[in-house]
Design a protein around this motif. Structure first.
Motif, short mmCIF file in Angstrom:
data_model
loop_
_atom_site.label_atom_id
_atom_site.label_comp_id
_atom_site.label_asym_id
_atom_site.label_seq_id
_atom_site.Cartn_x
_atom_site.Cartn_y
_atom_site.Cartn_z
N ALA A 524 79.65 19.94 75.96
CA ALA A 524 80.45 21.12 75.36
C ALA A 524 79.94 22.04 74.70
CB ALA A 524 81.85 20.43 74.88
N VAL A 525 79.17 21.69 73.85
CA VAL A 525 78.17 22.84 73.04
C VAL A 525 77.33 23.55 73.79
CG1 VAL A 525 76.97 23.15 71.04
CG2 VAL A 525 78.83 21.37 70.68
N ALA A 526 76.66 22.92 74.86
CA ALA A 526 75.50 23.60 75.45
C ALA A 526 76.19 24.38 76.52
CB ALA A 526 74.91 22.46 76.44
N ASN A 527 77.34 24.23 76.85
CA ASN A 527 78.01 25.02 77.78
C ASN A 527 78.34 26.31 77.24
OD1 ASN A 527 77.79 23.28 79.96
ND2 ASN A 527 80.05 22.85 80.20
N ASP A 528 78.85 26.24 75.84
CA ASP A 528 79.24 27.31 75.16
C ASP A 528 78.42 28.07 74.84
OD1 ASP A 528 81.44 28.68 73.55
OD2 ASP A 528 80.06 28.08 71.88
N ILE A 529 77.02 27.57 74.40
CA ILE A 529 75.78 28.50 74.23
C ILE A 529 75.31 29.14 75.29
CG2 ILE A 529 73.33 28.14 73.53
CD1 ILE A 529 73.97 25.75 71.82
N TYR A 530 75.50 28.52 76.54
CA TYR A 530 75.16 29.13 77.62
C TYR A 530 75.96 30.56 77.96
CZ TYR A 530 74.99 30.53 82.67
OH TYR A 530 74.88 31.23 83.80
N GLN A 531 77.31 30.27 77.60
CA GLN A 531 78.21 31.20 77.88
C GLN A 531 78.10 32.32 77.20
OE1 GLN A 531 80.17 31.59 80.71
NE2 GLN A 531 80.43 29.52 81.39
N SER A 532 77.70 32.01 75.99
CA SER A 532 77.53 33.11 74.70
C SER A 532 76.31 33.87 74.89
CB SER A 532 77.66 32.51 73.59
OG SER A 532 78.83 31.72 73.20
N THR A 533 75.13 33.50 75.69
CA THR A 533 73.95 33.89 75.48
C THR A 533 73.49 34.36 76.91
OG1 THR A 533 72.80 31.83 75.74
CG2 THR A 533 73.05 32.71 73.52
N LYS A 534 74.36 34.23 78.15
CA LYS A 534 73.60 34.19 79.50
C LYS A 534 73.62 35.77 79.95
CE LYS A 534 78.48 34.21 81.52
NZ LYS A 534 79.25 33.56 82.59
N ASN A 581 85.48 23.77 82.02
CA ASN A 581 85.79 24.55 83.08
C ASN A 581 84.97 25.47 83.55
OD1 ASN A 581 88.35 23.54 82.35
ND2 ASN A 581 89.46 25.56 81.80
N HIS A 582 84.88 25.47 85.06
CA HIS A 582 83.71 26.31 85.46
C HIS A 582 83.95 27.71 85.27
CE1 HIS A 582 82.58 22.85 87.34
NE2 HIS A 582 83.71 22.25 88.03
N GLN A 583 85.20 28.25 85.23
CA GLN A 583 85.47 29.60 84.85
C GLN A 583 85.43 29.72 83.52
OE1 GLN A 583 86.20 31.87 87.29
NE2 GLN A 583 86.02 30.37 88.88
N ASP A 584 84.59 30.82 83.02
CA ASP A 584 84.65 31.49 81.56
C ASP A 584 85.82 31.62 80.99
OD1 ASP A 584 82.54 33.38 79.72
OD2 ASP A 584 83.42 31.65 79.14
N GLN A 585 86.43 30.76 80.28
CA GLN A 585 87.85 31.18 79.70
C GLN A 585 87.75 32.46 78.67
OE1 GLN A 585 90.67 29.68 80.66
NE2 GLN A 585 89.44 28.73 82.39
N HIS A 586 86.63 32.28 77.97
CA HIS A 586 86.52 33.52 77.01
C HIS A 586 85.11 34.19 77.04
CE1 HIS A 586 89.77 31.77 74.74
NE2 HIS A 586 89.46 30.51 75.08
N PRO A 587 85.22 35.23 77.76
CA PRO A 587 83.90 36.19 78.15
C PRO A 587 83.27 36.64 76.93
CG PRO A 587 85.50 36.33 80.05
CD PRO A 587 86.19 35.53 78.81
N ARG A 588 82.00 36.53 76.78
CA ARG A 588 81.66 37.12 75.47
C ARG A 588 80.45 38.07 75.55
NH1 ARG A 588 81.80 31.50 74.96
NH2 ARG A 588 83.76 30.62 73.40
N SER A 589 80.30 39.12 74.90
CA SER A 589 79.01 40.07 75.04
C SER A 589 78.13 39.22 74.34
CB SER A 589 79.34 41.19 74.51
OG SER A 589 79.67 41.23 73.32
N CYS A 590 76.73 39.52 74.53
CA CYS A 590 75.49 39.15 74.00
C CYS A 590 75.40 39.24 72.54
CB CYS A 590 74.37 39.16 74.65
SG CYS A 590 73.21 38.61 73.90
N THR A 591 75.61 38.60 71.56
CA THR A 591 75.42 38.85 70.23
C THR A 591 74.06 38.12 69.49
OG1 THR A 591 76.39 36.78 69.32
CG2 THR A 591 77.86 38.74 69.78
N PHE A 592 73.24 37.66 70.60
CA PHE A 592 71.97 37.17 69.88
C PHE A 592 70.95 38.00 69.57
CE2 PHE A 592 67.76 35.15 71.29
CZ PHE A 592 67.79 34.27 70.14
N LEU A 593 70.53 38.11 68.32
CA LEU A 593 69.66 39.02 67.90
C LEU A 593 70.03 40.48 67.96
CD1 LEU A 593 66.23 37.45 68.74
CD2 LEU A 593 67.37 37.38 66.58
N ARG A 594 71.46 40.66 68.09
CA ARG A 594 71.97 41.95 68.29
C ARG A 594 71.76 42.73 69.68
NH1 ARG A 594 71.38 44.64 62.12
NH2 ARG A 594 72.57 42.80 61.05
#
Length: 595
Positions: A524-534, A581-594
């Motif tokens: 679950a954590v790995a999936n969240d990291i992927y969605q947040s940084t993809k 869930n296969h669908q990203d429930q909370h799309p996020r823009s990349c915040t990694f290193l701004r």
């Protein structure tokens, strides 16, 4: 260590007497005798080879501690390598004599390590490591202290391992005879399962496991109530036999908890995890529970009607090339020396070798682990000749990610590269890499496909079993216990009549115990990291931060950088609520290193 020396003096001749028989016959073809010799001759660090700064009182204290950490690493690297090689050879079909050699050496090394952890030499250096401000040494101190803390007494360990082996044997047994009352649940004698069904009972074929017969029966039986009865009987087949073993295990674990000053074994184990309290684990499992309304006894029929997700067929060599090409984005490069040997580089630095062969199962076995400045790693990779299914291509991605995540670990200490900060965070980097590669190389399983159904069902089965495991080791009056009847019905849409049998249906309950949740949590954590940084442009920096981690940053620091906000257990649980869930429930823009 007088006790250790006396024990070693007594043990070595005994082991050598056991191994002398037929050693000469095996020596020419088996590497085990030489490995046994190295094992029995290994000496754990002593004061003379650890305390190498004693005569330099004016030396900088940080420099002294670093040198002692390096000295400890160099002395222990032989132990780690021997132990890894023993684990590697246990996967082979060894002769009885060689199996005994390997087992005895593993026991010998484990006992010697336990004695070392109790020695004055170790106590001296652990306090010095704890005083270091170096992040790598701090990480090493945490891991080596955890190993020392979790060392069990020999008598307790023997009792525990015996009970665990008994329990596992009971669960693994596929011997089951079912007597049907009346004709309602008997299959037509002309059905394909005829050999397993008689006029009075269901029994396994002589040369075929009951597992196959069970699956066939559940697929071919049109009556749901009959399917349910057979499935429930199979799940509870070991409940009577394993009751005593499970009771013994839970009592031993409770004794350990009481002696350590904890309420129960759940508190003991969670005190060393990221999710450090039973209430947090319960909250996470509740957040991951979804109503899939697929009863276990109906799964076979549902899968039989579903279509597989279509993939393009590849040979194993071409699929490796595909994976290698995608990994170049992360700074990883495969170099083929010959068809059976690949070298792997990270940023032009050799990090390991992979020996490739063809077989009937896809698997990766570690031969030696990477330690920066000490040694590069080695793995053996076994592949199928052709990969024409989603399942097999996904399995290859999983094992390649396993190899790369270990070889790319950027620390100069073995334990930092092979043990996670906690058990429930140790594989987050690996699972992120698997998720990242599958998103690049495989199609998303279509809704209603076999893969999609299996993913949803497997996730909920793990969640339910995690609840069962937690319940088993919690104190009787704990407020964190689940209502298992309600939990099962909520997820699968049907009830399990004998819900108490659930504790006897999987062997991980006696090995992983209350931290069975760790696989679900980390995915679950790995999936969240992927969605947040993809969507980040520089995926190489994501990889270096999460997998390589050359700076030995703790998980909280890395997650804050990757996810763009300070992370607590509660906030991470909320973020991972939709991780399956296969669908990203909370799309996020990349915040990694701004970026």
């Amino acid at each position: 260590m007088p006790t250790a020396n006396l024990r070693q003096w007594l043990l070595k001749p005994a082991i050598w007497c056991l191994f002398c028989f037929n050693t000469a016959a095996y020596a020419a073809v088996s590497p085990i005798p030489l490995l046994v010799e190295q094992c029995l001759n290994y000496q754990f660090p002593t004061k003379s080879n650890l305390d190498n700064q004693a005569n330099k009182p004016n030396e900088n204290i940080s420099f002294i501690i670093e040198n002692e950490a390096i000295a400890l690493e160099r002395n222990l690297i032989g132990f780690f390598n021997i132990n890894d090689r023993l684990k590697y050879y246990r996967h082979f079909p060894l002769t009885y004599a060689d199996r005994e050699r390997v087992l005895q050496c593993q026991l010998y090394l484990a006992d010697e390590l336990a004695l070392f952890f109790k020695s004055a030499e170790f106590q001296s250096i652990r306090f010095k490591l704890a005083a270091s401000q170096d992040p790598n040494i701090q990480a090493l101190a945490k891991r080596i202290n955890r190993l020392a803390k979790n060392t069990e007494k020999p008598y307790d360990k023997a009792q525990l391992h015996t009970a665990q082996a008994t329990f596992k044997q009971g669960v693994s047994s596929q011997s089951l005879s079912l007597n049907f009352i009346g004709e309602r649940c008997k299959l037509d004698q002309t059905a394909a399962i005829t050999e397993q069904v008689t006029t009075e009972q269901v029994t396994p074929q002589r040369n075929k496991s009951f597992n196959d017969s069970l699956a066939s029966y559940l697929i071919k039986q049109p009556n749901e109530q009959c399917r349910k009865q057979v499935w429930q009987a199979y799940q509870g087949r070991a409940s009577v036999k394993n009751h005593t073993a499970l009771m013994q295990i839970t009592e031993l674990r409770q004794q350990q908890a009481t002696q350590a000053g904890f309420t129960d074994y759940v508190d003991t184990m969670l005190s060393q995890q990221w999710l450090a309290e039973p209430s947090l684990v319960a909250k996470f499992l509740d957040a991951q529970t979804q109503a899939i309304n697929i009863a276990p006894w109906d799964l076979g029929q549902l899968l039989a009607k579903a279509q597989s997700t279509k993939v393009e067929s590849y040979s194993s060599k071409l699929w490796l090339q595909q994976i290698g090409t995608v990994l170049e984005t992360l700074g990883i490069r495969f170099s083929e020396v010959n068809p059976k040997l690949y070298r792997i580089y990270h940023e032009d630095r050799l990090i390991g070798e992979v020996y490739v062969n063809l077989g009937k199962r896809i698997k990766a076995k570690a031969i030696r682990h990477t330690v920066v400045g000490q040694q590069f790693g080695q793995f053996e990779l076994t592949l199928l000749t052709d990969l024409n299914q989603y399942k097999t291509q996904s399995q290859v991605i999983n094992v390649i990610a396993q190899i790369v995540s270990q070889l790319a670990s950027g620390d100069k200490y073995y334990l930092n590269n092979t043990l996670g900060e906690t058990q429930d965070s140790a594989q987050i980097d690996l699972l992120w890499l698997q998720t990242w590669l599958k998103a690049k190389l495989l199609p998303t399983p279509t809704q209603g496909s076999r893969e999609a159904i299996l993913q949803r069902y497997s996730a909920q089965l793990q969640v339910f079993r995690a609840k069962v495991a937690l319940n088993t080791y919690l104190a009787a009056d704990s407020t964190n216990k689940f209502d298992l009847n309600k939990a099962f019905t909520l997820a699968f849409g049907k009830n399990w009549d004998n819900i108490s049998d659930s504790a006897y249906s999987f062997s991980a309950i006696v090995y992983q115990g209350p931290i069975y949740y760790q696989n679900i949590w980390q995915q679950a954590v790995a999936n969240d990291i992927y969605q947040s940084t993809k969507d980040c442009q520089n995926q190489k920096r994501v990889f270096n931060n999460l997998v390589v981690n050359e700076t030995a940053s703790d998980l909280a620091t890395r997650l804050q950088l990757l996810l763009g906000e300070p992370i607590t257990s509660d906030s991470l649980i909320k973020r991972t609520q939709y991780a399956f869930n296969h669908q990203d429930q909370h799309p996020r823009s990349c915040t990694f290193l701004r970026q």
